[in-house]
Design an enzyme around this catalytic site. Structure first.
Site, mmCIF file in Angstrom:
data_model
loop_
_atom_site.group_PDB
_atom_site.id
_atom_site.type_symbol
_atom_site.label_atom_id
_atom_site.label_comp_id
_atom_site.label_asym_id
_atom_site.label_seq_id
_atom_site.Cartn_x
_atom_site.Cartn_y
_atom_site.Cartn_z
ATOM 1 N N LYS A 83 74.689 -71.338 91.385
ATOM 2 C CA LYS A 83 73.973 -72.240 90.480
ATOM 3 C C LYS A 83 74.742 -73.555 90.374
ATOM 4 C CE LYS A 83 71.590 -71.466 86.066
ATOM 5 N NZ LYS A 83 71.674 -70.655 84.833
ATOM 6 N N VAL A 84 74.029 -74.646 90.603
ATOM 7 C CA VAL A 84 74.656 -75.978 90.526
ATOM 8 C C VAL A 84 73.816 -76.866 89.611
ATOM 9 C CG1 VAL A 84 75.651 -75.819 92.864
ATOM 10 C CG2 VAL A 84 73.427 -76.903 92.555
#
Ligand code: G3P
Length: 217
Positions: A83-84
Site C-alpha cells: 500500500k502506497v
C-alpha cells in the site's frame, strides 16, 4: 462485490473469516498502532488466516525508500498488496512494484484525477476514502461513482476499493454503484445484519412461540 476487512485485529478477522465474509484485509499505520502489535508479526499472522490480498502500508515518503519498505513487506507472504499513498513518489513506487508483478493498493485517494494516475501507474487497487470526504461536507459516494465511470470508459483494470467506510449505507451504495471491493471495519460489516423490523418480528415470533408451549428439540 468483495469484502475486505479494515483492521489489524486478528481475532476480529478470524471471526468474520470463519463466516466466509473476508476476501481480503486492509491495514494502515493507524490500524497497526491500534492493534499494539509489530507490523511484520501481525501482518504475517493475518496472511496465515486470509487467502486474499492483505494490504500493508509503507511509511516512507520518498520513492526509493518506499520501494525498500514495500519489498520487505512483500516478503511476508505471497498475498501481500503493497500500500502506497497517492503522491508522486507513491505513484513512482507503484509503477516499480507493478512492473515486478507485485499487487499495489494506492491509498488516500480523494479525487478522480488521482484515481486516473493510479490506474496508469499499474495499481491493482485504488482506495478512495468516502468517510473523510463526507467529513468535509463533500459526497464521498460521488467520487466512487466518478471513478467507476472513468475506469469503465477506458477499461482500466484497477479495482475500486472503497475505503473510509463508516456505515452500512456506504456499503449498500457502493454495491449499487459497482465498486469492486469495499473495506470496512468489522463492526460496520456486522451491522449489515441488523434491522429494526427483524428485531421486532423475531420478538413477536418468540412471544407467540412461548404461548404454544411447544419445543422443537
Ligand atoms: O481504509 C482506510 C480507512 O482505514 C480510513 O478510515 O474511518 O479513518 O477515515 P477512516
Amino acid at each position: 462485490m468483495k469484502f475486505f476487512v479494515d483492521t489489524a485485529d486478528v481475532a476480529a478477522i478470524k471471526d468474520l473469516n470463519d463466516l466466509g465474509m473476508v476476501d481480503g484485509v486492509t491495514t494502515n499505520p493507524s490500524l497497526i498502532l491500534k492493534s499494539g502489535r509489530d507490523i511484520l508479526e501481525v501482518t504475517r499472522e493475518i496472511c496465515d488466516i486470509v487467502g486474499g490480498p492483505v494490504s500493508a502500508e509503507v511509511v516512507a515518503t520518498e520513492a526509493k525508500d518506499m520501494i525498500a519498505e514495500g519489498l520487505k513487506l512483500a516478503k511476508i507472504a505471497s498475498n501481500i498488496a503493497i500500500k502506497v499513498p497517492l503522491t508522486w513518489d507513491g505513484l513512482t513506487a507503484c509503477k516499480a512494484f507493478a512492473s515486478e508483478g507485485h499487487k499495489v493498493n494506492v491509498t488516500l485517494c480523494f479525487s478522480a484525477a488521482q484515481a486516473i494516475l493510479a490506474a496508469k501507474a499499474g495499481a491493482s487497487f485504488i482506495s478512495p476514502f468516502i468517510g473523510r470526504l463526507d467529513d468535509i461536507n463533500l459526497d464521498g459516494l460521488d467520487l466512487i461513482h466518478d471513478i467507476r465511470t472513468i475506469y469503465d470508459n477506458y477499461d482500466f483494470k484497477t479495482e475500486i476499493l472503497a475505503a473510509s467506510i463508516r456505515n452500512v449505507n456506504h456499503i449498500t451504495e457502493c454495491a449499487k454503484i459497482g465498486a469492486d471491493v469495499i473495506t470496512a471495519p468489522p463492526a460496520v460489516i456486522k451491522a449489515m445484519a441488523s434491522h429494526v423490523l427483524t428485531d421486532k418480528g423475531l420478538d413477536q415470533f418468540l412471544k407467540d412461540w412461548a404461548q404454544t408451549g411447544q419445543k422443537i428439540v
